[in-house]
Design a protein around this motif. Structure first.
Motif, PDB file in Angstrom:
ATOM      1  N   THR A 166       0.832  -1.199   0.000  1.00 45.06           N
ATOM      2  CA  THR A 166       0.000   0.000   0.000  1.00 45.06           C
ATOM      3  C   THR A 166       0.869   1.252   0.000  1.00 45.06           C
ATOM      4  O   THR A 166       1.845   1.343   0.747  1.00 45.06           O
ATOM      5  CB  THR A 166      -0.921   0.009   1.237  1.00 45.06           C
ATOM      6  N   TRP A 167       0.510   2.207  -0.832  1.00 41.45           N
ATOM      7  CA  TRP A 167       1.229   3.487  -0.834  1.00 41.45           C
ATOM      8  C   TRP A 167       0.284   4.601  -1.251  1.00 41.45           C
ATOM      9  O   TRP A 167      -0.715   4.373  -1.926  1.00 41.45           O
ATOM     10  CB  TRP A 167       2.445   3.444  -1.763  1.00 41.45           C
ATOM     11  N   GLN A 168       0.604   5.808  -0.828  1.00 41.66           N
ATOM     12  CA  GLN A 168      -0.175   6.960  -1.248  1.00 41.66           C
ATOM     13  C   GLN A 168       0.677   8.224  -1.382  1.00 41.66           C
ATOM     14  O   GLN A 168       0.198   9.244  -1.847  1.00 41.66           O
ATOM     15  CB  GLN A 168      -1.332   7.221  -0.278  1.00 41.66           C
ATOM     16  N   VAL A 169       1.946   8.132  -1.007  1.00 42.45           N
ATOM     17  CA  VAL A 169       2.844   9.282  -1.098  1.00 42.45           C
ATOM     18  C   VAL A 169       3.776   9.097  -2.288  1.00 42.45           C
ATOM     19  O   VAL A 169       4.343   8.028  -2.499  1.00 42.45           O
ATOM     20  CB  VAL A 169       3.667   9.457   0.194  1.00 42.45           C
ATOM     21  N   PRO A 198      -5.378  12.085   1.257  1.00 46.16           N
ATOM     22  CA  PRO A 198      -5.093  12.738   2.535  1.00 46.16           C
ATOM     23  C   PRO A 198      -6.205  12.609   3.562  1.00 46.16           C
ATOM     24  O   PRO A 198      -6.005  12.958   4.723  1.00 46.16           O
ATOM     25  CB  PRO A 198      -4.914  14.206   2.129  1.00 46.16           C
ATOM     26  N   GLU A 199      -7.384  12.079   3.176  1.00 48.08           N
ATOM     27  CA  GLU A 199      -8.498  11.977   4.116  1.00 48.08           C
ATOM     28  C   GLU A 199      -8.787  10.528   4.467  1.00 48.08           C
ATOM     29  O   GLU A 199      -8.480   9.604   3.700  1.00 48.08           O
ATOM     30  CB  GLU A 199      -9.750  12.614   3.523  1.00 48.08           C
ATOM     31  N   ASP A 200      -9.395  10.314   5.641  1.00 50.15           N
ATOM     32  CA  ASP A 200      -9.786   8.975   6.077  1.00 50.15           C
ATOM     33  C   ASP A 200     -11.189   8.655   5.562  1.00 50.15           C
ATOM     34  O   ASP A 200     -11.833   9.456   4.886  1.00 50.15           O
ATOM     35  CB  ASP A 200      -9.752   8.905   7.607  1.00 50.15           C
ATOM     36  N   GLY A 201     -11.661   7.463   5.913  1.00 51.03           N
ATOM     37  CA  GLY A 201     -13.038   7.117   5.587  1.00 51.03           C
ATOM     38  C   GLY A 201     -13.218   6.452   4.245  1.00 51.03           C
ATOM     39  O   GLY A 201     -14.236   6.650   3.584  1.00 51.03           O
ATOM     40  N   HIS A 202     -12.227   5.648   3.825  1.00 51.37           N
ATOM     41  CA  HIS A 202     -12.328   4.887   2.584  1.00 51.37           C
ATOM     42  C   HIS A 202     -11.894   3.449   2.870  1.00 51.37           C
ATOM     43  O   HIS A 202     -10.927   3.216   3.597  1.00 51.37           O
ATOM     44  CB  HIS A 202     -11.444   5.480   1.496  1.00 51.37           C
ATOM     45  N   LYS A 203     -12.588   2.481   2.280  1.00 51.52           N
ATOM     46  CA  LYS A 203     -12.247   1.080   2.505  1.00 51.52           C
ATOM     47  C   LYS A 203     -10.893   0.748   1.902  1.00 51.52           C
ATOM     48  O   LYS A 203     -10.129  -0.036   2.470  1.00 51.52           O
ATOM     49  CB  LYS A 203     -13.322   0.174   1.916  1.00 51.52           C
ATOM     50  N   TYR A 204     -10.591   1.340   0.745  1.00 55.82           N
ATOM     51  CA  TYR A 204      -9.355   1.014   0.037  1.00 55.82           C
ATOM     52  C   TYR A 204      -8.440   2.219  -0.055  1.00 55.82           C
ATOM     53  O   TYR A 204      -8.907   3.365  -0.100  1.00 55.82           O
ATOM     54  CB  TYR A 204      -9.675   0.456  -1.358  1.00 55.82           C
TER      55      TYR A 204
END
Length: 534
Positions: free
Chosen positions: A89-92, A109-115
């Motif tokens: 998993t990566w997002q940066v 940058p925000e929470d509240g997602h399953k994936y």
């Protein structure tokens, strides 16, 4: 190699000894696109046969970068959580000019997602998981390895295919045939269809390298992209981490490269050594390639349909190839199922052609722009890139101009005919925006895979045949009702409003006053009755 390539068994098909019953759908190609479509159709009760000339998953990691929307689709097909568990998993992402970091960005940058925003997972794992999942439907999915389609005829009410096996050839008939046979599609070539677009002269080296010691200098996986790195003079480089301590390295080689001489360990290992230093590594797989941005003028030709790379190809920078193909499946599966099952007219398939060509044009535009920024074609373009990179370190406006691949996003269908226009907070045509609900439920779990009218807040939902209903933050009803965690669902969709979701998770319509007549008309439109007649 760390991955164990086990061949799948060849089983002599019944067509070798006698006529087969006509199949509902034949799928050419058992890659991620063909397998995903087979599963999607099976979940809707549509039987299909998958024909592949090989008997092993793809060799080498190939497509590795799977976007959030694609993971949500894979979740609906039953493999998303397995992919997430195995994937990195990566997002940066970090961008470098020479040895200096220009800036970093966060894709979620925000929470509240399953994936998450992205995971990296080798294509061979994706194919393995999809084949395992396909075997959950033994009465609906017929997987045939070592069955090569050599010819076909569209006979108006069905397609006849000639298939070659180790035991000889046979004929198979299907109501519809979907070509998922890749960028070099034999089906497309056999039909003589133009595959037009832009071919880029630059060559790139792609390599999978096994290393126990991370070259990132951090345990947090990230995407690193260099313009003119000190270890690869005057070119560009990309580094990704995959499972099993495999790292994907892309190195720009230039237009004059000889692919045969470059795709050797003697040439590749010194290039990797210059990048990763003295740490031990093992070369797992490599390829030297050029790429195109091209597409068919039409994805639907009578009863022959094209999906994935057989219909469109893009450069690998931006992860728009495999992700775009899975979105093809998401769009096509429910429409083809409705047509085969007699719920909609065959003209509904024209909307697959229109909607996915629209999204394909967006992918090609972004991919072409990225490649042109990465490989300037003139002194003026080179100067522009140099100044953008120089300014971006301190000037946020310049960062928006840097293009190392605009990463895959769900295509918008806003303004296209199946959608009913509205000025809602979420515009019709937009793909689902996930949100957490009570009792460990996610919004995408509750609405994907069928038509669902979803009420957010105080809004009454009419009961319409063919449409399921759910409520968010509503009093008890005669349909499922969920509480929203941290009110995120209402923050994202608005309060006192209803949305009609298509089976592919796109918003078909929005209603501030969802009368039975308005909802029924929007539903009819989304099913292909463009005039909205119920």
């Amino acid at each position: 190699m760390p991955y164990d390539y086990k061949p799948f068994p060849y089983i002599a098909p019944p067509g070798l000894t006698g006529p087969e019953p006509r199949h509902a759908v034949a799928i050419i190609g058992a890659g991620p696109i063909g397998l995903a479509l087979a599963i999607d159709l099976a979940t809707k009760g549509v039987s299909n046969v998958v024909l592949d000339d090989n008997n092993v998953v793809s060799v080498g990691s190939r497509a590795i970068c799977w976007a959030k929307r694609t993971l949500e689709i894979f979740d609906r097909l039953g493999v998303g959580e397995r992919m997430l568990a195995k994937g990195v998993t990566w997002q940066v992402g970090r961008l470098f000019y020479g040895a200096d970091e220009v800036y970093a960005f966060d894709l979620l940058p925000e929470d509240g997602h399953k994936y998450p925003a992205f995971i990296n997972l080798q294509q061979y794992y994706v194919e393995e998981y999809l084949i395992d999942r396909a075997r959950d439907f033994p009465d609906l999915i017929d997987l045939r390895f070592k069955n090569a389609v050599t010819d076909h005829q569209d006979r108006g009410d069905h397609v006849a295919l000639m298939v070659e096996t180790p035991d000889g050839s046979y004929q198979l008939e299907a109501q519809y045939c979907v070509a998922c046979d890749g960028a070099g599609s034999p089906t497309r070539k056999r039909m003589g269809l133009a595959f037009e677009g832009q071919t880029f002269d630059e060559h790139f080296l792609i390599a999978d390298v096994e290393m126990d010691d991370s070259p990132f200098g951090t345990d947090t996986p990230e995407r690193w992209f260099w313009f003119e790195p000190p270890f690869h003079n005057g070119q560009s480089a990309l580094l990704h981490r995959q499972p099993d301590n495999i790292y994907r390295i892309d190195l720009q080689l230039g237009p004059e490269t000889d692919p045969k001489s470059e795709a050797t360990e003697e040439k590749v290992i010194p290039r990797i050594r210059a990048m990763v230093g003295d740490r031990p590594f093992r070369l797992d797989w490599m390829s030297v390639y050029k790429f195109r941005c091209a597409k068919l003028d039409q994805f639907v030709h009578g009863r022959m349909i094209f999906a994935g790379d057989s219909a469109h190809v893009v450069s690998p920078f931006g992860a728009r190839g495999g992700n775009g193909g899975i979105q093809d499946v998401d769009n096509l599966g429910w429409k083809l199922a409705r047509v085969v099952q007699g719920q909609s007219d065959a003209s509904l398939l024209d909307s697959y052609d229109q909607e996915r060509r629209h999204c394909c044009d967006e992918n090609i535009l972004n991919s072409s722009r990225a490649t042109n920024f990465m490989t300037p074609k003139s002194p003026i373009e080179a100067l522009f890139r140099q100044e953008v990179l120089r300014l971006a370190h301190d000037m946020p406006f310049a960062r928006r101009l840097i293009n190392s691949g605009r990463l895959s996003m769900p295509g918008s269908l806003a303004g296209l005919p199946l959608q009913t226009a509205n000025t809602a907070p979420i515009r019709p045509g937009t793909a689902i925006m996930d949100a957490p609900l009570a009792n460990h439920v996610w919004l995408l779990d509750a609405v994907q895979g069928r038509f669902v009218l979803t009420g957010f807040g105080n809004v009454a939902l009419p009961d319409i045949d063919g449409i399921d209903r759910i409520g968010i933050e509503q009093a008890a009803q005669n349909y499922p009702v969920y509480d929203a965690i941290d009110n995120l669902a209402l923050d994202r969709y608005g309060a006192d409003i209803a949305y009609l979701f298509r089976p592919d998770g796109h918003v078909a319509a929005a209603f501030f006053d969802p009368t039975p007549q308005a909802v029924a008309k929007a539903y009819a439109r989304a099913c292909g009755k463009i005039d909205g007649d119920v």
